[in-house]
Write an enzyme that holds these catalytic residues in place. Structure first.
Site, PDB file in Angstrom:
ATOM      1  N   THR A   1       0.872  -1.182   0.000  1.00 19.14           N
ATOM      2  CA  THR A   1       0.000   0.000   0.000  1.00 19.14           C
ATOM      3  C   THR A   1       0.903   1.224   0.000  1.00 19.14           C
ATOM      4  O   THR A   1       1.639   1.446   0.978  1.00 19.14           O
ATOM      5  CB  THR A   1      -0.896   0.030   1.256  1.00 19.14           C
TER       6      THR A   1
ATOM      7  N   LYS B   1      -7.812   1.515  -3.039  1.00 18.03           N
ATOM      8  CA  LYS B   1      -7.438   1.125  -1.676  1.00 18.03           C
ATOM      9  C   LYS B   1      -7.574   2.320  -0.704  1.00 18.03           C
ATOM     10  O   LYS B   1      -8.169   2.203   0.364  1.00 18.03           O
ATOM     11  CB  LYS B   1      -5.994   0.589  -1.694  1.00 18.03           C
TER      12      LYS B   1
ATOM     13  N   LYS C   1      -1.427   4.948   8.672  1.00 19.63           N
ATOM     14  CA  LYS C   1      -0.637   5.029   7.436  1.00 19.63           C
ATOM     15  C   LYS C   1      -1.544   5.282   6.224  1.00 19.63           C
ATOM     16  O   LYS C   1      -1.280   6.167   5.408  1.00 19.63           O
ATOM     17  CB  LYS C   1       0.129   3.706   7.236  1.00 19.63           C
TER      18      LYS C   1
HETATM   19  P1  NAD Z   1       5.712  -6.148   7.444  1.00 20.41           P
HETATM   20  O1  NAD Z   1       6.484  -5.025   8.042  1.00 20.41           O
HETATM   21  O2  NAD Z   1       5.274  -7.275   8.291  1.00 20.41           O
HETATM   22  O3  NAD Z   1       6.519  -6.749   6.196  1.00 20.41           O
HETATM   23  C1  NAD Z   1       7.324  -6.004   5.334  1.00 20.41           C
HETATM   24  C2  NAD Z   1       8.546  -6.847   5.022  1.00 20.41           C
HETATM   25  O4  NAD Z   1       9.333  -6.174   4.042  1.00 20.41           O
HETATM   26  C3  NAD Z   1       9.439  -7.094   6.240  1.00 20.41           C
HETATM   27  O5  NAD Z   1       9.628  -8.501   6.454  1.00 20.41           O
HETATM   28  C4  NAD Z   1      10.741  -6.404   5.849  1.00 20.41           C
HETATM   29  O6  NAD Z   1      11.898  -7.047   6.379  1.00 20.41           O
HETATM   30  C5  NAD Z   1      10.688  -6.517   4.350  1.00 20.41           C
HETATM   31  N1  NAD Z   1      11.643  -5.647   3.661  1.00 20.41           N
HETATM   32  C6  NAD Z   1      12.107  -4.435   4.053  1.00 20.41           C
HETATM   33  N2  NAD Z   1      13.010  -3.992   3.145  1.00 20.41           N
HETATM   34  C7  NAD Z   1      13.103  -4.928   2.172  1.00 20.41           C
HETATM   35  C8  NAD Z   1      13.862  -5.049   0.983  1.00 20.41           C
HETATM   36  N3  NAD Z   1      14.699  -4.083   0.610  1.00 20.41           N
HETATM   37  N4  NAD Z   1      13.709  -6.146   0.221  1.00 20.41           N
HETATM   38  C9  NAD Z   1      12.881  -7.136   0.597  1.00 20.41           C
HETATM   39  N5  NAD Z   1      12.121  -7.091   1.727  1.00 20.41           N
HETATM   40  C10 NAD Z   1      12.233  -5.989   2.500  1.00 20.41           C
HETATM   41  O7  NAD Z   1       4.434  -5.440   6.747  1.00 20.41           O
HETATM   42  P2  NAD Z   1       3.072  -6.151   6.282  1.00 20.41           P
HETATM   43  O8  NAD Z   1       2.065  -6.062   7.368  1.00 20.41           O
HETATM   44  O9  NAD Z   1       3.401  -7.466   5.644  1.00 20.41           O
HETATM   45  O10 NAD Z   1       2.596  -5.105   5.163  1.00 20.41           O
HETATM   46  C11 NAD Z   1       3.195  -5.075   3.880  1.00 20.41           C
HETATM   47  C12 NAD Z   1       2.388  -4.100   3.017  1.00 20.41           C
HETATM   48  O11 NAD Z   1       1.027  -4.544   2.957  1.00 20.41           O
HETATM   49  C13 NAD Z   1       2.332  -2.666   3.562  1.00 20.41           C
HETATM   50  O12 NAD Z   1       2.437  -1.775   2.496  1.00 20.41           O
HETATM   51  C14 NAD Z   1       0.977  -2.607   4.258  1.00 20.41           C
HETATM   52  O13 NAD Z   1       0.453  -1.289   4.312  1.00 20.41           O
HETATM   53  C15 NAD Z   1       0.154  -3.501   3.352  1.00 20.41           C
HETATM   54  N6  NAD Z   1      -1.026  -4.110   3.991  1.00 20.41           N
HETATM   55  C16 NAD Z   1      -0.896  -4.703   5.225  1.00 20.41           C
HETATM   56  C17 NAD Z   1      -2.024  -5.279   5.800  1.00 20.41           C
HETATM   57  C18 NAD Z   1      -1.937  -5.948   7.162  1.00 20.41           C
HETATM   58  O14 NAD Z   1      -2.995  -6.276   7.754  1.00 20.41           O
HETATM   59  N7  NAD Z   1      -0.741  -6.219   7.701  1.00 20.41           N
HETATM   60  C19 NAD Z   1      -3.258  -5.276   5.130  1.00 20.41           C
HETATM   61  C20 NAD Z   1      -3.328  -4.705   3.863  1.00 20.41           C
HETATM   62  C21 NAD Z   1      -2.198  -4.124   3.305  1.00 20.41           C
END
Ligand code: NAD
Length: 299
Positions: A94, A169, A244
């Protein structure tokens, strides 16, 4: 069927999404800098590689699921030169509409194809493979992504051109944030006027004030037993994530000259609540409205 996938970002969402692709028979090269995420991906059957670029090498599709737009753009700078021309990049993070368009333009400039495909459905939807994907990009690219997205999702909607998936979204989540605040104010007003939560629910759930926030996610315990309010506001959808998304919506309101007073105010209200309650479900905003109202009563 598209066979070879690169997957970057194996966190709460990306981890289970990548695991579902492995289970469906795809060959997944995965990258995340965090060792625990790497270990889990290995357990799930993905091949973990040592660099971002390695995950994009010789792939049909490269998926990113990262925390923010700056990171997506930074990672694309490593991925795009490593990928075979014509690779389909799907960003599921997102992020700002402007960043999504910039990422797609960078991909196109490097001879690749790109879609923005943010999701709703949370961690439970990611694990169950029932996410909703909101997709922006070209018709043919969308058609080519369908098999992969349908493995991770229960519903896949082509919303329009580049960036329009992100638009869907943030419009949805802005409306959800506003409606949760409005519902919470009405509930607290009802409390002050002697209206029980159950009576409020019985009337409003079938009246013109009805909303998903009330009927599926009621922010007070009782009327909807599955809502986070019945579980000490454990998420669910964390306040940090709502804050966010409202920040992204507020940027888009400003950038596009929209007279979005409620969207901007919702962003401010959640930013304040997020300072010390980021880990609570976003429906806990009702507790803040209640305690601030009680303070005002006492003054
Ligand atoms: P998270 O922080 O759990 O996961 C993000 C991952 O990206 C981490 O494991 C981190 O180590 C990794 N990362 C960081 N830098 C990196 C790089 N250079 N290369 C590869 N990996 C890298 O976050 P999340 O909850 O999984 O959310 C991910 C996305 O999904 C966000 O944009 C969030 O807004 C969106 N989202 C989350 C939810 C939710 O309920 N968690 C729901 C809808 C959308």
């Amino acid at each position: 069927m598209t066979k070879k996938i690169g997957f970057l970002g194996l966190g709460h969402m990306g981890g289970p999404m990548a695991a579902n692709l492995v289970t469906a028979g795809y060959d997944v090269l995965a990258f995340d800098p965090v060792p625990a995420a790497q270990d889990k991906a290995r357990e799930d059957g993905a091949t973990v590689v040592a660099t971002a670029a390695a995950a994009a090498t010789d792939r049909d599709v490269v998926i990113t699921m990262l925390p923010n737009g700056k990171l997506v753009l930074d990672v694309y700078a490593d991925l795009l030169p490593a990928a075979t021309p014509g690779t389909l990049f799907i960003d599921c993070s997102t992020i700002d509409v402007a960043d999504a368009k910039a990422a797609a333009a960078l991909a196109a400039g490097a001879g690749h194809r790109a879609l923005d495909a943010p999701v709703s459905g949370g961690v439970a939807g990611a694990a169950a493979g029932t996410l909703t994907f909101m997709v922006g990009g070209g018709e043919q690219d969308f058609a080519d992504a369908a098999d992969v997205l349908n493995v991770m999702g229960g519903k896949v909607v082509h919303c329009g051109g580049s960036g329009v998936g992100q638009a869907a979204k943030i419009c949805n989540n802005m409306l959800l944030g506003i409606s949760m605040i409005g519902l919470s104010e009405a509930l607290v007003l009802g409390e002050k006027l002697g209206l029980s939560h159950q009576s409020f629910f019985d009337v409003v759930s079938t009246a013109s004030g009805q909303s998903w926030a009330l009927t599926s996610y009621c922010p007070v315990p009782g009327p909807v037993p599955t809502s986070p309010a019945n579980n000490d506001y454990q998420p669910g959808f964390a306040t940090a994530l709502m804050t966010k998304d409202l920040g992204l919506a507020a940027n888009a309101l400003r950038d596009n000259g929209v007279d979005g007073l409620l969207g901007l105010l919702a962003s401010e209200i959640y930013t304040r609540f997020n300072q010390d309650r980021a880990g609570l479900d976003f429906s806990a905003i009702v507790t803040d409205i209640r305690s601030r109202s009680d303070q005002e009563d006492a003054e």
